[in-house]
Design an enzyme around this catalytic site. Structure first.
Site, PDB file in Angstrom:
ATOM      1  N   GLU A  94       0.830  -1.210   0.000  1.00  0.00           N
ATOM      2  CA  GLU A  94       0.000   0.000   0.000  1.00  0.00           C
ATOM      3  C   GLU A  94       0.864   1.259   0.000  1.00  0.00           C
ATOM      4  OE1 GLU A  94      -4.104   1.846   1.692  1.00  0.00           O
ATOM      5  OE2 GLU A  94      -3.404  -0.051   2.519  1.00  0.00           O
ATOM      6  N   GLY A 124      -6.500   5.618  -0.610  1.00  0.00           N
ATOM      7  CA  GLY A 124      -6.800   4.203  -0.802  1.00  0.00           C
ATOM      8  C   GLY A 124      -8.279   3.895  -0.738  1.00  0.00           C
ATOM      9  N   HIS A 130      -0.608 -14.035  -0.498  1.00  0.00           N
ATOM     10  CA  HIS A 130       0.683 -14.405   0.083  1.00  0.00           C
ATOM     11  C   HIS A 130       1.034 -15.794  -0.452  1.00  0.00           C
ATOM     12  CE1 HIS A 130       0.149 -10.920   2.567  1.00  0.00           C
ATOM     13  NE2 HIS A 130      -1.049 -11.381   2.913  1.00  0.00           N
ATOM     14  N   ARG A 151       4.381 -17.312  -0.730  1.00  0.00           N
ATOM     15  CA  ARG A 151       5.563 -18.015  -0.250  1.00  0.00           C
ATOM     16  C   ARG A 151       5.984 -17.366   1.065  1.00  0.00           C
ATOM     17  NH1 ARG A 151       9.434 -21.006  -3.153  1.00  0.00           N
ATOM     18  NH2 ARG A 151       8.345 -20.470  -5.072  1.00  0.00           N
ATOM     19  N   SER A 152       6.484 -18.157   2.002  1.00  0.00           N
ATOM     20  CA  SER A 152       6.916 -17.594   3.284  1.00  0.00           C
ATOM     21  C   SER A 152       8.378 -17.158   3.205  1.00  0.00           C
ATOM     22  CB  SER A 152       6.727 -18.603   4.414  1.00  0.00           C
ATOM     23  OG  SER A 152       7.548 -19.738   4.203  1.00  0.00           O
ATOM     24  N   LEU A 170      -4.334   4.433 -14.853  1.00  0.00           N
ATOM     25  CA  LEU A 170      -4.164   5.780 -14.313  1.00  0.00           C
ATOM     26  C   LEU A 170      -5.296   6.654 -14.843  1.00  0.00           C
ATOM     27  CD1 LEU A 170      -0.294   6.241 -14.747  1.00  0.00           C
ATOM     28  CD2 LEU A 170      -1.564   5.634 -12.673  1.00  0.00           C
ATOM     29  N   GLY A 171      -6.460   6.520 -14.226  1.00  0.00           N
ATOM     30  CA  GLY A 171      -7.633   7.269 -14.661  1.00  0.00           C
ATOM     31  C   GLY A 171      -7.753   8.621 -13.975  1.00  0.00           C
TER      32      GLY A 171
END
Length: 141
Positions: free
Chosen positions: A64, A83, A90, A92-93, A108-109
């Site tokens: 973010e 936002g 997620h 892979r650890s 990109l409006g």
């Protein structure tokens, strides 16, 4: 051709992050390309969940952060992005090291932006993919 409308530098972006959750998690902006923004985040006690793995919430903060900052850099000073929605898968650890996130624009409006943020481990393996939707609004006066 660059998508950026606001002048910025890695130094300036990192300075703006001081005394925020971004600095608390050790996130550092590392590259501004013509159409992407990149940052790293350590995988350590600041970003671990109780089982010693990278916390999914920390990955979302990185995603973010990258998408929001990138979105704002594409706008004139009369507008800002906020936002609307963020999601993350997620995949892979990670236990230690550093992860790198890269934000690229999908749309990109005038009123809505959509950003894709991919986070990789040090072996360049995709560990998280995230999509961020931003509303473009008038800048506060």
């Amino acid at each position: 051709m660059s998508i950026w409308k606001r002048e910025s530098s890695l130094t300036r972006l990192n300075q703006l992050s001081e005394n925020t959750v971004i600095a608390l998690l050790g996130i550092q902006y590392t590259q501004i390309g013509d159409d992407f923004l990149q940052a790293t985040m350590p995988v350590d006690s600041r970003t671990h969940q109780p089982f010693g793995l990278l916390h999914g919430g920390a990955s979302v903060v990185l995603a973010e952060t990258l998408g929001s900052v990138a979105g704002n850099l594409t706008l004139s000073k009369k507008k800002v992005c906020v936002g609307l929605e963020v999601n993350a898968n997620h995949l892979r650890s990670v236990k230690t090291g550093t992860v790198t996130g890269t934000a690229t624009a999908i749309r990109l409006g005038r009123t809505v932006q959509v950003w894709q943020i991919e986070i990789h481990n040090e072996k360049q393996q995709l560990i998280c993919t995230s999509r961020l939707t931003l509303a473009v609004i008038d800048a506060p006066k």
